[in-house]
Design an enzyme around this catalytic site. Structure first.
Site, PDB file in Angstrom:
ATOM      1  N   THR A  29     -10.192 -17.002  -8.813  1.00  0.00           N
ATOM      2  CA  THR A  29      -9.037 -16.709  -9.688  1.00  0.00           C
ATOM      3  C   THR A  29      -8.341 -18.008 -10.079  1.00  0.00           C
ATOM      4  OG1 THR A  29      -8.760 -14.572  -8.630  1.00  0.00           O
ATOM      5  CG2 THR A  29      -6.889 -15.383  -9.891  1.00  0.00           C
ATOM      6  N   LYS A  97      -2.595 -14.234   2.401  1.00  0.00           N
ATOM      7  CA  LYS A  97      -3.376 -13.081   1.916  1.00  0.00           C
ATOM      8  C   LYS A  97      -4.502 -12.843   2.910  1.00  0.00           C
ATOM      9  CE  LYS A  97      -6.873 -12.609  -1.728  1.00  0.00           C
ATOM     10  NZ  LYS A  97      -6.463 -11.560  -2.662  1.00  0.00           N
ATOM     11  N   LYS A 135      -0.352 -10.462   3.303  1.00  0.00           N
ATOM     12  CA  LYS A 135      -0.451  -9.574   2.137  1.00  0.00           C
ATOM     13  C   LYS A 135      -1.824  -8.908   2.062  1.00  0.00           C
ATOM     14  CE  LYS A 135      -1.720 -10.299  -2.363  1.00  0.00           C
ATOM     15  NZ  LYS A 135      -1.711 -10.925  -3.698  1.00  0.00           N
ATOM     16  N   GLU A 176       0.709  -3.781  -0.643  1.00  0.00           N
ATOM     17  CA  GLU A 176       0.676  -3.855  -2.112  1.00  0.00           C
ATOM     18  C   GLU A 176      -0.274  -2.813  -2.693  1.00  0.00           C
ATOM     19  OE1 GLU A 176      -0.588  -7.625  -3.745  1.00  0.00           O
ATOM     20  OE2 GLU A 176      -0.114  -7.005  -5.779  1.00  0.00           O
ATOM     21  N   LYS A 218       5.211  -4.157  -1.928  1.00  0.00           N
ATOM     22  CA  LYS A 218       4.994  -4.902  -3.177  1.00  0.00           C
ATOM     23  C   LYS A 218       4.358  -3.976  -4.208  1.00  0.00           C
ATOM     24  CE  LYS A 218       2.702  -8.952  -5.103  1.00  0.00           C
ATOM     25  NZ  LYS A 218       2.518 -10.381  -4.935  1.00  0.00           N
ATOM     26  N   SER A 260       3.997  -9.002 -10.816  1.00  0.00           N
ATOM     27  CA  SER A 260       4.264  -9.047 -12.263  1.00  0.00           C
ATOM     28  C   SER A 260       3.127  -8.411 -13.059  1.00  0.00           C
ATOM     29  CB  SER A 260       4.557 -10.468 -12.738  1.00  0.00           C
ATOM     30  OG  SER A 260       3.505 -11.359 -12.474  1.00  0.00           O
ATOM     31  N   GLY A 261       1.914  -8.444 -12.546  1.00  0.00           N
ATOM     32  CA  GLY A 261       0.830  -7.612 -13.069  1.00  0.00           C
ATOM     33  C   GLY A 261       0.385  -7.862 -14.504  1.00  0.00           C
ATOM     34  N   ARG A 291       1.693 -14.823 -11.659  1.00  0.00           N
ATOM     35  CA  ARG A 291       1.662 -15.362 -13.021  1.00  0.00           C
ATOM     36  C   ARG A 291       3.057 -15.542 -13.626  1.00  0.00           C
ATOM     37  NH1 ARG A 291      -2.590 -10.880 -14.652  1.00  0.00           N
ATOM     38  NH2 ARG A 291      -1.664 -10.011 -12.756  1.00  0.00           N
TER      39      ARG A 291
HETATM   40  P1  13P Z   1       1.007 -11.252 -10.340  1.00  0.00           P
HETATM   41  O1  13P Z   1       2.499 -11.349 -10.242  1.00  0.00           O
HETATM   42  O2  13P Z   1       0.378 -12.342 -11.183  1.00  0.00           O
HETATM   43  O3  13P Z   1       0.537  -9.873 -10.679  1.00  0.00           O
HETATM   44  O4  13P Z   1       0.418 -11.585  -8.891  1.00  0.00           O
HETATM   45  C1  13P Z   1       1.056 -11.069  -7.800  1.00  0.00           C
HETATM   46  C2  13P Z   1       0.079 -10.837  -6.727  1.00  0.00           C
HETATM   47  O5  13P Z   1       0.193 -11.391  -5.650  1.00  0.00           O
HETATM   48  C3  13P Z   1      -1.008  -9.883  -6.958  1.00  0.00           C
HETATM   49  O6  13P Z   1      -1.609  -9.555  -5.747  1.00  0.00           O
END
Ligand code: 13P
Length: 336
Positions: A29, A97, A135, A176, A218, A260-261, A291
């Site tokens: 990523t 993570k 996470k 999440e 989250k 933020s997605g 992002r």
């Molecule tokens: P975004 O805010 O870019 O969606 O990333 C947050 C995130 O940690 C996704 O797992």
């Protein structure tokens, strides 16, 4: 910083409007992000970029936690200081993570998140490396006959199992359940899918004996799909998201921090601010953006050390804007 309980850690991360910087992009990523600015995704470049983020002035007081990827939690800054220490020095807590990405469920288009195998052992090492929270991301699609009840149940069970194991290792699990924005679905479709996920998630957390006062949720905001032709207002998003959260999220939850997605940086701030202006909920409502916090900094950096100060100013600005939004004190005029 010393904390007496998981609840203290979770509460600190979201105290005084603070939120989370998600900097846990896996190497593939991160390569995608670097490709967009024409920078090679080498270990040193990834380190330089993350170091500049973590040393930004705007970390202090605005960012209560940083989510790291396995490579980063082991890295040292250019001067030899572990990046974990750089984060701690900003009054922010390192997180990690711990999921291992997605695997298709049978021959379907839906996925289950991997990573429970060996998790307990990996967590012991992360704890020693300084992680205070973790996470795990479950991914739910909206589409024809999706999300299926199976996909929801399997993913929420895994999240609950993960959370229990993390708490037994004295760290705060972020859970999440991300309902993706991809697609042309409506706001109501997203409301329904998010509701089904949260209902299943809290039922599974309870079944597994997870202490709700020691986790951070989250979630996605309730929005229309990114290819939807109907436009939805900030107020629609805020009202529907709050209605959904208030129905399913227990009062004892210390913090809800949105992803933020794929929303633009300012949209993610404006939506968060709108919810906090409405108010009337018992938890802290804050951010855990990847992002939406990093994009302007990445664009300012372009892989050049002479742009470090500019990139840090960009990250600092977004961090402050989102802290204000977490307190319902943001205003569009602050963006110019
Ligand atoms: P975004 O805010 O870019 O969606 O990333 C947050 C995130 O940690 C996704 O797992």
């Amino acid at each position: 910083m010393n904390f007496e309980s998981l609840s203290d850690i979770a509460s600190y991360i979201v105290s005084d409007g603070k939120g989370i910087l998600a900097a846990d992009e896996s190497n593939p990523t991160c390569t995608k992000r670097f490709d967009s600015i024409g920078v090679d995704s080498t270990e040193d470049n990834r380190r330089d970029y993350r170091e500049l983020l973590f040393r930004s002035d705007g970390m202090k007081g605005n960012i209560g936690g940083v989510i790291l990827f396995d490579e980063t939690i082991r890295q040292k800054a250019a001067d030899g200081t572990p990046l974990v220490d750089v984060i701690n020095a900003q009054g922010s807590l390192p997180g990690i993570k711990v999921d291992k990405g997605l695997q298709p469920i049978g021959n379907t288009e839906e996925n289950i998140t991997q990573g429970l195998d060996g998790l307990n052992e990996r967590l012991k090492e992360y704890y020693e490396l300084g992680a205070k929270f973790t996470k795990w991301r479950a991914v739910i699609n909206i589409g024809e006959n999706m999300p299926s009840s199976d996909a929801i149940e399997l993913n929420m069970q895994a999240l609950a199992e993960y959370a229990k194991i993390v708490q037994s290792n004295q760290m705060v699990p972020m859970v999440e359940p991300e309902v993706l924005m991809d697609g042309n679905h409506s706001l109501d479709d997203c409301f329904e899918a998010t509701s089904r996920c949260l209902e299943s998630l809290f039922s599974n957390l309870s079944k597994n004996g997870v202490d709700i006062t020691g986790i951070i949720l989250k979630p996605n905001m309730v929005t229309a799909g990114s290819n939807s032709s109907t436009s939805v207002s900030i107020d629609d998003i805020a009202q529907k998201t709050l209605e959904c959260l208030k129905t399913y999220v227990p009062d004892e939850m210390p913090g809800v921090t949105f992803l933020s997605g794929g929303q633009s940086d300012v949209d993610a701030t404006a939506n968060l601010d709108a919810m906090n202006k409405i108010g009337g909920f018992p938890w802290k409502l804050s951010f855990s953006y990847g992002r939406a916090l990093q994009q302007p900094a990445l664009k300012a950096w372009m892989g050049k050390s002479e742009n470090t100060a500019l990139a840090q100013a960009a990250l600092s600005h977004r961090a402050l804007m989102n802290k204000l939004a977490s307190e319902g004190k943001w205003d569009q005029s602050l963006e110019s």
